[in-house]
Scaffold this motif. Structure first.
Motif, PDB file in Angstrom:
ATOM      1  N   UNK A   1       0.835  -1.206   0.000  1.00  0.00           N
ATOM      2  CA  UNK A   1       0.000   0.000   0.000  1.00  0.00           C
ATOM      3  C   UNK A   1       0.868   1.255   0.000  1.00  0.00           C
ATOM      4  N   UNK A   2       1.896   1.254   0.833  1.00  0.00           N
ATOM      5  CA  UNK A   2       2.755   2.431   0.947  1.00  0.00           C
ATOM      6  C   UNK A   2       3.456   2.744  -0.372  1.00  0.00           C
TER       7      UNK A   2
ATOM      8  N   UNK B   1       5.881  -6.823 -16.450  1.00  0.00           N
ATOM      9  CA  UNK B   1       4.920  -7.926 -16.469  1.00  0.00           C
ATOM     10  C   UNK B   1       4.532  -8.402 -15.070  1.00  0.00           C
ATOM     11  N   UNK B   2       5.235  -7.951 -14.035  1.00  0.00           N
ATOM     12  CA  UNK B   2       4.825  -8.267 -12.664  1.00  0.00           C
ATOM     13  C   UNK B   2       3.640  -7.413 -12.211  1.00  0.00           C
ATOM     14  N   UNK B   3       3.575  -6.197 -12.716  1.00  0.00           N
ATOM     15  CA  UNK B   3       2.685  -5.203 -12.124  1.00  0.00           C
ATOM     16  C   UNK B   3       1.192  -5.522 -12.206  1.00  0.00           C
ATOM     17  N   UNK B   4       0.710  -6.292 -13.201  1.00  0.00           N
ATOM     18  CA  UNK B   4      -0.728  -6.590 -13.225  1.00  0.00           C
ATOM     19  C   UNK B   4      -1.238  -7.269 -11.952  1.00  0.00           C
ATOM     20  N   UNK B   5      -0.365  -7.964 -11.227  1.00  0.00           N
ATOM     21  CA  UNK B   5      -0.812  -8.603  -9.996  1.00  0.00           C
ATOM     22  C   UNK B   5      -1.133  -7.592  -8.906  1.00  0.00           C
ATOM     23  N   UNK B   6      -0.625  -6.373  -9.067  1.00  0.00           N
ATOM     24  CA  UNK B   6      -0.931  -5.295  -8.117  1.00  0.00           C
ATOM     25  C   UNK B   6      -2.112  -4.438  -8.574  1.00  0.00           C
ATOM     26  N   UNK B   7      -2.764  -4.850  -9.645  1.00  0.00           N
ATOM     27  CA  UNK B   7      -3.824  -4.017 -10.238  1.00  0.00           C
ATOM     28  C   UNK B   7      -4.938  -3.650  -9.255  1.00  0.00           C
ATOM     29  N   UNK B   8      -5.454  -4.591  -8.437  1.00  0.00           N
ATOM     30  CA  UNK B   8      -6.510  -4.191  -7.488  1.00  0.00           C
ATOM     31  C   UNK B   8      -6.056  -3.074  -6.545  1.00  0.00           C
ATOM     32  N   UNK B   9      -4.793  -3.140  -6.142  1.00  0.00           N
ATOM     33  CA  UNK B   9      -4.257  -2.111  -5.251  1.00  0.00           C
ATOM     34  C   UNK B   9      -4.031  -0.806  -6.005  1.00  0.00           C
ATOM     35  N   UNK B  10      -3.517  -0.904  -7.211  1.00  0.00           N
ATOM     36  CA  UNK B  10      -3.274   0.284  -8.027  1.00  0.00           C
ATOM     37  C   UNK B  10      -4.576   1.064  -8.227  1.00  0.00           C
ATOM     38  N   UNK B  11      -5.652   0.347  -8.490  1.00  0.00           N
ATOM     39  CA  UNK B  11      -6.945   1.003  -8.736  1.00  0.00           C
ATOM     40  C   UNK B  11      -7.422   1.795  -7.523  1.00  0.00           C
ATOM     41  N   UNK B  12      -7.010   1.391  -6.328  1.00  0.00           N
ATOM     42  CA  UNK B  12      -7.426   2.111  -5.118  1.00  0.00           C
ATOM     43  C   UNK B  12      -6.819   3.507  -5.046  1.00  0.00           C
ATOM     44  N   UNK B  13      -5.652   3.672  -5.670  1.00  0.00           N
ATOM     45  CA  UNK B  13      -4.915   4.923  -5.538  1.00  0.00           C
ATOM     46  C   UNK B  13      -4.851   5.731  -6.830  1.00  0.00           C
TER      47      UNK B  13
END
Length: 276
Positions: free
Chosen positions: A169-170, A194-206
């Motif tokens: 999150x930070x 190519x790693x970053x799509x796994x963080x997509x739910x978190x990315x959308x929050x910010x």
């Protein structure tokens, strides 16, 4: 049997696990083909290494895939595509062999997602330093302004499966603020790792509503479908028995345990030795 007469699997290469997110989409769009995936996990990360080192490592792994029968190899790695693809294409390819990357397919269609012509790039330090996305996007779409930001902590967060941790999150919030702070009119963000799509739910929050967030997997898969349709001389040398093989240059047990996070299903990999 000569290279022109032989058929073989499509090779998918990445420095580690991230390319599995691209491979998953390629397999979804082109399920009939045979595939061999190779992750160079023993020498990861590529993102902080020099151009020469990335080129040498990538070239070695591409030729390993050629040796395994592949006539077509996809560099499902942004750093390898940025630092090694062009040199390999221009100087190293044996007759009948092809190597493609992930930067051009993404850059070609990015204009379809932006209305303000302000596009942000989130990537590794190596990809940012290469300026490959700025160059490629401006080549196809000179009207688009490109803003870049490196996210050095995102790959380890993903590989350690800390997708919703306090640290995730930070760093996601901090990096997004730094990227978005470069332009008030940015309406599109490309996840150029190519790693970053796994963080997509978190990315959308910010990310504020109304901003498009683009993952590469589907774009690369659709581009490969189009490429094979336009190049029957390449397509006819890709075998079609629906087989999947996975290789890693590191410990297969470790690879198998993490690969499921990226590929979405359990896999069994084998060890493939490379020079250290």
């Amino acid at each position: 049997m000569s290279e022109i007469e032989s058929t073989g699997p499509i090779g998918i290469f990445d420095s580690g696990y991230g390319g599995l997110t691209v491979f998953k989409e390629i397999h979804k769009y082109l399920p009939r083909y045979d595939y061999i995936y190779l992750g160079d996990n023993a020498r990861v990360p590529y993102g902080t290494r020099s151009f020469e080192t990335v080129y040498e490592y990538t070239k070695e792994c591409v030729f390993k895939l050629f040796d395994l029968g592949c006539n077509l190899v996809i560099l499902a790695c942004n750093t390898a595509s940025a630092k090694a693809l062009r040199t390999i294409q221009q100087h190293d390819l044996p007759a009948g062999k092809k190597v493609l990357g992930v930067i051009r397919p993404t850059s070609e269609v990015v204009d379809q997602f932006t209305k303000t012509n302000k596009v942000g790039i989130l990537a590794t330090q190596g990809t940012v330093n290469s300026n490959s996305y700025v160059i490629e996007i401006n080549k196809f779409h000179p009207e688009i302004d490109v803003f870049q930001h490196a996210c050095p902590f995102w790959v380890p967060l993903v590989e350690n499966n800390e997708l919703n941790s306090e640290g995730a999150h930070f760093f996601v919030q901090q990096d997004l603020e730094q990227l978005l702070g470069q332009s008030a009119d940015m309406d599109t963000i490309l996840l150029a790792c190519t790693h970053y799509p796994l963080l997509l739910p978190l990315i959308k929050k910010y990310v504020p509503k109304g901003i498009n967030i683009i993952s590469q997997g589907e774009l690369v898969a659709k581009s490969l479908v189009d490429y094979l349709n336009r190049h029957p001389e390449v397509e006819e040398h890709c075998s079609k028995n629906q087989t999947l093989q996975f290789f890693t240059t590191d410990n297969p047990i470790d690879f198998n345990s993490k690969a499921e996070i990226f590929f979405g299903k359990r896999i069994e990999s084998k060890f493939l030795k490379v020079s250290t």
